[in-house]
Scaffold this motif. Structure first.
Motif, PDB file in Angstrom:
ATOM      1  N   ALA A   6      11.413  10.634  40.582  1.00  0.00           N
ATOM      2  CA  ALA A   6      11.609   9.379  41.312  1.00  0.00           C
ATOM      3  C   ALA A   6      10.714   8.277  40.755  1.00  0.00           C
ATOM      4  CB  ALA A   6      11.336   9.588  42.801  1.00  0.00           C
ATOM      5  N   LEU A   7       9.441   8.588  40.529  1.00  0.00           N
ATOM      6  CA  LEU A   7       8.504   7.581  40.024  1.00  0.00           C
ATOM      7  C   LEU A   7       8.837   7.187  38.588  1.00  0.00           C
ATOM      8  CD1 LEU A   7       5.140   8.865  41.524  1.00  0.00           C
ATOM      9  CD2 LEU A   7       6.392   6.792  42.144  1.00  0.00           C
ATOM     10  N   CYS A   8       9.241   8.160  37.780  1.00  0.00           N
ATOM     11  CA  CYS A   8       9.632   7.832  36.407  1.00  0.00           C
ATOM     12  C   CYS A   8      10.840   6.906  36.410  1.00  0.00           C
ATOM     13  CB  CYS A   8       9.934   9.117  35.640  1.00  0.00           C
ATOM     14  SG  CYS A   8      10.352   8.838  33.899  1.00  0.00           S
ATOM     15  N   ALA A   9      11.829   7.192  37.249  1.00  0.00           N
ATOM     16  CA  ALA A   9      13.022   6.347  37.338  1.00  0.00           C
ATOM     17  C   ALA A   9      12.663   4.937  37.777  1.00  0.00           C
ATOM     18  CB  ALA A   9      14.026   6.968  38.303  1.00  0.00           C
ATOM     19  N   ILE A  10      11.723   4.831  38.719  1.00  0.00           N
ATOM     20  CA  ILE A  10      11.296   3.524  39.211  1.00  0.00           C
ATOM     21  C   ILE A  10      10.639   2.706  38.105  1.00  0.00           C
ATOM     22  CG2 ILE A  10       9.559   2.416  40.697  1.00  0.00           C
ATOM     23  CD1 ILE A  10      10.190   4.611  42.775  1.00  0.00           C
ATOM     24  N   LEU A  11       9.901   3.385  37.226  1.00  0.00           N
ATOM     25  CA  LEU A  11       9.159   2.687  36.178  1.00  0.00           C
ATOM     26  C   LEU A  11       9.959   2.505  34.893  1.00  0.00           C
ATOM     27  CD1 LEU A  11       5.640   4.273  36.742  1.00  0.00           C
ATOM     28  CD2 LEU A  11       6.445   2.008  37.443  1.00  0.00           C
ATOM     29  N   LEU A  12      11.202   2.979  34.881  1.00  0.00           N
ATOM     30  CA  LEU A  12      12.132   2.658  33.803  1.00  0.00           C
ATOM     31  C   LEU A  12      12.912   1.407  34.201  1.00  0.00           C
ATOM     32  CD1 LEU A  12      13.480   6.248  33.018  1.00  0.00           C
ATOM     33  CD2 LEU A  12      12.001   4.874  31.539  1.00  0.00           C
ATOM     34  N   ALA A  13      13.542   0.749  33.237  1.00  0.00           N
ATOM     35  CA  ALA A  13      14.186  -0.529  33.568  1.00  0.00           C
ATOM     36  C   ALA A  13      15.527  -0.710  32.878  1.00  0.00           C
ATOM     37  CB  ALA A  13      13.255  -1.684  33.199  1.00  0.00           C
ATOM     38  N   GLN A  14      16.245   0.384  32.606  1.00  0.00           N
ATOM     39  CA  GLN A  14      17.497   0.268  31.872  1.00  0.00           C
ATOM     40  C   GLN A  14      18.539  -0.560  32.624  1.00  0.00           C
ATOM     41  OE1 GLN A  14      18.482   1.039  28.883  1.00  0.00           O
ATOM     42  NE2 GLN A  14      20.679   0.744  29.097  1.00  0.00           N
ATOM     43  N   LYS A  15      18.894  -0.137  33.824  1.00  0.00           N
ATOM     44  CA  LYS A  15      19.976  -0.825  34.532  1.00  0.00           C
ATOM     45  C   LYS A  15      19.607  -2.257  34.877  1.00  0.00           C
ATOM     46  CE  LYS A  15      23.270  -0.406  38.311  1.00  0.00           C
ATOM     47  NZ  LYS A  15      23.736   0.381  39.476  1.00  0.00           N
ATOM     48  N   SER A  16      18.385  -2.474  35.332  1.00  0.00           N
ATOM     49  CA  SER A  16      17.990  -3.837  35.693  1.00  0.00           C
ATOM     50  C   SER A  16      17.947  -4.736  34.460  1.00  0.00           C
ATOM     51  CB  SER A  16      16.625  -3.825  36.393  1.00  0.00           C
ATOM     52  OG  SER A  16      15.614  -3.315  35.546  1.00  0.00           O
TER      53      SER A  16
END
Length: 306
Positions: free
Chosen positions: A83-93
């Motif tokens: 969850a935290l890794c996904a939050i700190l990635l920015a592909q879709k945004s």
């Protein structure tokens, strides 16, 4: 579970959900909290003498704090890590912000300028359509590296602690890593460490774009463009993206009312570009994401059978 498997899950989760507004309207995003800490340190320490030394101390504090926090959070289990890794990635945004610029340009130049002003720091008021498009594509290339590939790389290398350190330093660089009178000394350590942490990811991003676009024969020209770039890292993905799309990027631009005559990237390619090229850049962002996901999936599969 392997770190590679957790990263595959995080990449998919980020691609599916992006940055849900309903969540961040209720709680603070981790990057915002990092920014608040950096802003507090900036306000209290960036004054008087020994500013470079104070800036070094801030970076050491951020690295130590991020390492400890990342290690503690990792103890909560793989679900929290993903969850935290996904939050700190920015592909879709990232894709959404860049696509918004293309949609804005389809509506009007004024709308395109308004959208690109949300993702770049340069002056946008008097931009032409081509300048708006170039700015969006440059932002796409640079942020693909430091918003997607670099966080994924450091998570793969050092888990949640590594990712936390990267995001803390990258956030610090975006806030205090400027070559201005105010930050030249205080932000020196943050800017230099950010350069080091992005050294491999920027070149890895470049290689992935080249692999997908088949532009290997133009590698020497890309290297030359990257070395002329104002940034030691951003020029690599920009040089690859410029050739993948067959467009010219960079060149002169204005900051705070002052025009800076920066070198062109792939300067012989067409400069009169617009929304179609912006949408093609968005497509390349997803292709690179897909390549990263595919390579990691193969890694996970091979590791499973070994």
């Amino acid at each position: 579970m392997s770190t590679a498997f957790l990263l595959v899950c995080a990449l998919c989760l980020d691609a599916a959900l992006g940055e849900p507004g309903w969540l961040w309207s209720r709680i603070r995003h981790p990057a915002v909290m990092m920014g608040n800490v950096i802003g507090w340190l900036d306000k209290r320490l960036n004054q008087g003498g020994q500013r470079r030394l104070k800036g070094v101390a801030v970076v050491l504090l951020l690295v130590f704090g991020a390492l400890v926090l990342g290690r503690v959070l990792a103890l909560l289990g793989p679900v929290v890590e993903v969850a935290l890794c996904a939050i700190l990635l920015a592909q879709k945004s990232l894709v959404e912000h860049v696509r918004d610029v293309g949609e804005g340009l389809r509506t009007s130049l004024i709308e395109g300028r308004a959208k690109v002003a949300m993702i770049v720091s340069r002056d946008t008021r008097d931009m032409t359509e081509a300048q708006v498009a170039r700015s969006a594509i440059e932002s796409a290339a640079e942020n693909l590296s430091d918003g997607v590939i670099a966080p994924a790389f450091w998570f793969l290398v050092a888990g949640l602690p590594g990712l936390s350190v990267y995001k803390a330093i990258n956030t610090a660089d975006s806030m205090i890593g400027y070559r201005t009178d105010k930050y030249r000394d205080f932000g020196w350590a943050a800017a230099r460490l950010d350069d080091v942490l992005n050294l491999i990811p920027a070149r890895l991003t470049c290689v992935m774009i080249v692999a997908l676009s088949g532009q290997w024969a133009r590698w020497p020209q890309m290297v030359a463009d990257a070395r002329r770039h104002i940034s030691p890292n951003a020029g690599w993905p920009e040089a690859a993206m410029a050739r993948a799309l067959n467009v010219a990027l960079a060149g002169p631009r204005s900051y705070d009312g002052k025009v800076r005559d920066l070198a062109w990237v792939n300067g012989d390619a067409p400069r009169d570009i617009g929304a179609p090229e912006v949408f093609r850049a968005c497509n390349m962002l997803w292709r690179v994401w897909g390549l990263a996901l595919g390579l990691l999936s193969v890694w996970v599969g091979v590791s499973f059978f070994l």
